[in-house]
Write an enzyme that holds these catalytic residues in place. Structure first.
Site, PDB file in Angstrom:
ATOM      1  N   ALA A  58       6.120   8.599  -6.773  1.00 47.36           N
ATOM      2  CA  ALA A  58       6.571   9.258  -7.997  1.00 47.36           C
ATOM      3  C   ALA A  58       7.065  10.668  -7.655  1.00 47.36           C
ATOM      4  O   ALA A  58       6.351  11.430  -6.999  1.00 47.36           O
ATOM      5  CB  ALA A  58       5.433   9.341  -9.004  1.00 47.36           C
ATOM      6  N   GLU A 142     -10.754  15.299   0.453  1.00 49.23           N
ATOM      7  CA  GLU A 142     -10.925  16.029   1.723  1.00 49.23           C
ATOM      8  C   GLU A 142      -9.781  17.014   1.977  1.00 49.23           C
ATOM      9  O   GLU A 142      -9.994  18.117   2.501  1.00 49.23           O
ATOM     10  CB  GLU A 142     -11.017  15.024   2.877  1.00 49.23           C
ATOM     11  CG  GLU A 142     -11.247  15.621   4.240  1.00 49.23           C
ATOM     12  CD  GLU A 142     -12.594  16.323   4.364  1.00 49.23           C
ATOM     13  OE1 GLU A 142     -13.619  15.644   4.309  1.00 49.23           O
ATOM     14  OE2 GLU A 142     -12.612  17.568   4.508  1.00 49.23           O
ATOM     15  N   LYS A 218     -10.884  26.952  -3.302  1.00 51.31           N
ATOM     16  CA  LYS A 218     -11.538  26.243  -2.190  1.00 51.31           C
ATOM     17  C   LYS A 218     -13.029  26.592  -2.133  1.00 51.31           C
ATOM     18  O   LYS A 218     -13.862  25.744  -1.788  1.00 51.31           O
ATOM     19  CB  LYS A 218     -10.828  26.579  -0.885  1.00 51.31           C
ATOM     20  CG  LYS A 218      -9.400  26.005  -0.867  1.00 51.31           C
ATOM     21  CD  LYS A 218      -8.555  26.606   0.228  1.00 51.31           C
ATOM     22  CE  LYS A 218      -7.149  26.027   0.217  1.00 51.31           C
ATOM     23  NZ  LYS A 218      -6.216  26.770   1.084  1.00 51.31           N
TER      24      LYS A 218
HETATM   25  P1  NDP Z   1       5.368  19.890  -2.809  1.00 52.07           P
HETATM   26  O1  NDP Z   1       5.806  20.854  -3.848  1.00 52.07           O
HETATM   27  O2  NDP Z   1       6.050  19.922  -1.488  1.00 52.07           O
HETATM   28  O3  NDP Z   1       5.568  18.401  -3.391  1.00 52.07           O
HETATM   29  C1  NDP Z   1       5.240  18.064  -4.704  1.00 52.07           C
HETATM   30  C2  NDP Z   1       5.779  16.665  -4.963  1.00 52.07           C
HETATM   31  O4  NDP Z   1       5.363  16.261  -6.247  1.00 52.07           O
HETATM   32  C3  NDP Z   1       7.298  16.596  -4.950  1.00 52.07           C
HETATM   33  O5  NDP Z   1       7.731  15.406  -4.335  1.00 52.07           O
HETATM   34  C4  NDP Z   1       7.674  16.606  -6.428  1.00 52.07           C
HETATM   35  O6  NDP Z   1       8.863  15.902  -6.732  1.00 52.07           O
HETATM   36  C5  NDP Z   1       6.498  15.873  -7.022  1.00 52.07           C
HETATM   37  N1  NDP Z   1       6.249  16.268  -8.397  1.00 52.07           N
HETATM   38  C6  NDP Z   1       5.860  17.484  -8.848  1.00 52.07           C
HETATM   39  N2  NDP Z   1       5.747  17.481 -10.178  1.00 52.07           N
HETATM   40  C7  NDP Z   1       6.069  16.224 -10.579  1.00 52.07           C
HETATM   41  C8  NDP Z   1       6.170  15.593 -11.849  1.00 52.07           C
HETATM   42  N3  NDP Z   1       5.912  16.251 -12.970  1.00 52.07           N
HETATM   43  N4  NDP Z   1       6.526  14.297 -11.880  1.00 52.07           N
HETATM   44  C9  NDP Z   1       6.809  13.626 -10.751  1.00 52.07           C
HETATM   45  N5  NDP Z   1       6.736  14.178  -9.515  1.00 52.07           N
HETATM   46  C10 NDP Z   1       6.380  15.463  -9.451  1.00 52.07           C
HETATM   47  O7  NDP Z   1       3.793  20.026  -2.666  1.00 52.07           O
HETATM   48  P2  NDP Z   1       2.897  19.823  -1.350  1.00 52.07           P
HETATM   49  O8  NDP Z   1       3.212  18.512  -0.741  1.00 52.07           O
HETATM   50  O9  NDP Z   1       2.980  21.034  -0.511  1.00 52.07           O
HETATM   51  O10 NDP Z   1       1.413  19.836  -1.976  1.00 52.07           O
HETATM   52  C11 NDP Z   1       0.924  18.698  -2.654  1.00 52.07           C
HETATM   53  C12 NDP Z   1      -0.569  18.934  -2.978  1.00 52.07           C
HETATM   54  O11 NDP Z   1      -1.285  19.062  -1.760  1.00 52.07           O
HETATM   55  C13 NDP Z   1      -0.847  20.214  -3.775  1.00 52.07           C
HETATM   56  O12 NDP Z   1      -1.897  19.981  -4.660  1.00 52.07           O
HETATM   57  C14 NDP Z   1      -1.254  21.203  -2.706  1.00 52.07           C
HETATM   58  O13 NDP Z   1      -2.108  22.219  -3.200  1.00 52.07           O
HETATM   59  C15 NDP Z   1      -1.999  20.297  -1.748  1.00 52.07           C
HETATM   60  N6  NDP Z   1      -2.054  20.809  -0.395  1.00 52.07           N
HETATM   61  C16 NDP Z   1      -0.902  21.156   0.248  1.00 52.07           C
HETATM   62  C17 NDP Z   1      -0.938  21.657   1.526  1.00 52.07           C
HETATM   63  C18 NDP Z   1       0.293  22.017   2.249  1.00 52.07           C
HETATM   64  O14 NDP Z   1       0.210  22.436   3.406  1.00 52.07           O
HETATM   65  N7  NDP Z   1       1.476  21.858   1.672  1.00 52.07           N
HETATM   66  C19 NDP Z   1      -2.228  21.847   2.207  1.00 52.07           C
HETATM   67  C20 NDP Z   1      -3.386  21.399   1.466  1.00 52.07           C
HETATM   68  C21 NDP Z   1      -3.279  20.904   0.195  1.00 52.07           C
HETATM   69  P3  NDP Z   1      10.295  16.354  -6.156  1.00 52.07           P
HETATM   70  O15 NDP Z   1      10.229  16.098  -4.673  1.00 52.07           O
HETATM   71  O16 NDP Z   1      11.277  15.494  -6.806  1.00 52.07           O
HETATM   72  O17 NDP Z   1      10.420  17.803  -6.496  1.00 52.07           O
HETATM   73  N1  HSE Z   2      -1.231  28.386   0.772  1.00 50.39           N
HETATM   74  C1  HSE Z   2      -2.301  27.768   1.490  1.00 50.39           C
HETATM   75  C2  HSE Z   2      -2.626  28.596   2.739  1.00 50.39           C
HETATM   76  C3  HSE Z   2      -1.906  26.345   1.847  1.00 50.39           C
HETATM   77  O1  HSE Z   2      -1.952  29.592   3.033  1.00 50.39           O
HETATM   78  O2  HSE Z   2      -3.590  28.287   3.418  1.00 50.39           O
HETATM   79  C4  HSE Z   2      -3.062  25.423   2.091  1.00 50.39           C
HETATM   80  O3  HSE Z   2      -3.892  25.265   0.995  1.00 50.39           O
END
Ligand code: NDP
Ligand code: HSE
Length: 448
Positions: A58, A142, A218
């Site tokens: 999604a 996790e 966290k």
């Molecule tokens: P991104 O912003 O890179 O990706 C979010 C994704 O969710 C995108 O594919 C986006 O779609 C989709 N999305 C967002 N809102 C909607 C919606 N309303 N309906 C459908 N799709 C939606 O986020 P990350 O991958 O960086 O992070 C994801 C989760 O993991 C977060 O909760 C973050 O806190 C957590 N996290 C991230 C880390 C990191 O290093 N990035 C580390 C640890 C945890 P589209 O691609 O079309 O915009």
């Molecule tokens: N913004 C976060 C960091 C990403 O700097 O560690 C991981 O949660």
């Protein structure tokens, strides 16, 4: 009372077919989860005992460019339909809505959920744990703390026969990178932040990182697993790193310390005798020889103090697509194995019902830097303020302030552990003392 995992009562019936994984989000982490599910399908089949099928991804924008591109037919905007057809839902959208409603929809239908969404868990964790508990569905997260580092499962499972007293984590890579540059290269906060943004560590809007809110989310999750009670973001006292100056770093270095932003969750006793947990995030001085002091750049580490295990440290990459996807997949495989093999669901986590205490009850020591008049009697008057609030001074060093606008001296005092509210009262009284030109900085000290 919230339960943190599925009830133990009923066994999980063995599944004979493959399992469908619905991926909510195909961004930095989601695209890597899709890659692993696709490229490592044979290995995962072997480990789980049945195929894991990617039911769909999604997203908001169907044709967006992605770090790893799945079959275009896998992308959809209909997240609800994906949830309804899944055996395991993996939420990697981030934010509160629609993530919260979609996770609740899955849990209420008895479908297992894996999420990395620390902001959602820290704000609405209790609601999600209760929904999981009611239906018996598994909720695993996790990836929500310290990216790739396995820390929540060790806290909940490996240490379940022990008593965790304290968890101290460098849980935000962006701020650790900034503080490391300030310490190692003498960079200003602004210069270090700009470099973090250039290298892609810090977000375009780094407010949640530098303001401490990401680490505070966290801290709430770490405390929830360490103490078996559900804590929320509003129970964490939060102070970010925007006020840290080169002078703070110099004073810390002079005294043998390094500044780190720590997320701390510890058991404590309030003045009235109430046992509870104190949760706090703030810039903290730690001795240079402490294991956390060696955590450089954007790495994360979590230091755990337990009754019988003693001191443990968990270290590794705290963010990034592939590292975080590794933690997500660990949860997915564990859930899938249980569904496929049947047998008892995971045991109920004992709920300790340990209340969150007022952060002013925290017991900590502090480095207090004062600019004072260099005159007879000043030390005595300063020391009297500490005595009045029963805060004991451990070390004191005076340095000349020849270059300061107002001539005088700098006093660098390190206190013994004292209650935060007494330290706050000391600082308020010192500020009002006419011999004190300025309370230049107050930084808490841990690990000595
Ligand atoms: P991104 O912003 O890179 O990706 C979010 C994704 O969710 C995108 O594919 C986006 O779609 C989709 N999305 C967002 N809102 C909607 C919606 N309303 N309906 C459908 N799709 C939606 O986020 P990350 O991958 O960086 O992070 C994801 C989760 O993991 C977060 O909760 C973050 O806190 C957590 N996290 C991230 C880390 C990191 O290093 N990035 C580390 C640890 C945890 P589209 O691609 O079309 O915009
Ligand atoms: N913004 C976060 C960091 C990403 O700097 O560690 C991981 O949660």
């Amino acid at each position: 009372m919230p339960e943190l995992t599925a009830p133990a009562a009923q066994d999980v019936a063995p599944a004979t077919e493959g399992l469908t994984v619905a991926l909510l989000g195909g961004g930095t982490v989601g695209s890597q989860v899709a890659r692993i599910l696709t490229e490592d399908a044979a290995v995962l089949h072997d480990r789980v005992g049945a195929p894991l099928t990617l039911g769909g991804i999604a997203v908001r924008t169907l044709d967006a460019e992605r770090d790893w591109q799945a079959d275009p037919a896998r992308y959809t905007r209909d997240a609800e339909a994906l949830v309804d057809g899944a055996d395991i839902v993996v939420e990697l959208m981030g934010g509160i809505e629609p993530a919260r409603s979609l996770i609740l929809r899955a849990l209420e239908a008895g479908t297992a959920v894996v999420t990395g969404n620390k902001a959602l868990l820290a704000a609405h964790g209790a609601e999600l744990y209760e929904a999981a508990s009611r239906s018996g569905a598994q909720l695993s997260f996790e990836a929500s703390v310290a990216g790739a580092i396995p820390i929540l499962r060790p806290l909940r499972d490996s240490l379940s026969g022990d008593t965790v007293h304290r968890v101290m984590g460098i849980a935000n890579g962006t701020t650790n990178f900034i503080l490391d540059r300030m310490d190692a290269e003498g960079a200003s906060f602004e210069e270090a932040l700009a470099e973090a943004q250039r290298l892609g560590y810090a977000e375009a809007d780094p407010t949640a990182d530098v303001g401490g809110l990401d680490a505070a989310a966290k801290a709430a999750i770490l405390a929830t697993l360490a103490f078996g009670s559900a804590y929320t973001l509003d129970q964490v006292s939060v102070e970010g790193i925007t006020g840290i100056t080169a002078e703070d770093n110099a004073a810390a270095a002079d005294a043998g310390y390094v500044v780190k932003l720590l997320a701390i969750a510890e058991r404590g006793t309030a003045e009235d005798g109430t046992q509870g947990a104190v949760l706090r995030v703030h810039p903290t001085l730690i001795p240079r020889e402490h294991p956390l002091a060696s955590v450089r750049g954007a790495f994360n580490a979590v230091f755990v103090e337990a009754e019988n295990a003693g001191e443990l440290m968990f270290y590794g990459p705290g963010a990034g697509g592939a590292p975080t996807a590794s933690a997500v997949m660990g949860d997915v495989v564990a859930i899938a194995q249980r569904i496929v093999r049947g047998g008892p669901a995971r045991l109920r986590t004992p709920v300790a019902a340990l209340p969150a205490l007022d952060p002013a009850e925290a017991r900590t020591s502090s480095l207090v830097v004062l600019r004072v008049a260099d005159q007879p009697g000043v030390l005595r008057r300063v020391a009297a303020v500490f005595e009045q609030h029963a805060v004991s001074i451990e070390t004191l060093r005076q340095v000349r302030d020849d270059d300061a606008e107002i001539p005088g001296a700098s006093l660098r005092l390190i206190t013994h552990r004292a209650r935060q509210r007494d330290l706050d009262a000391v600082v308020a009284d010192l500020t009002a003392l006419d011999a004190v030109h300025e309370v230049a900085s107050v930084l808490r000290v841990e690990g000595n």
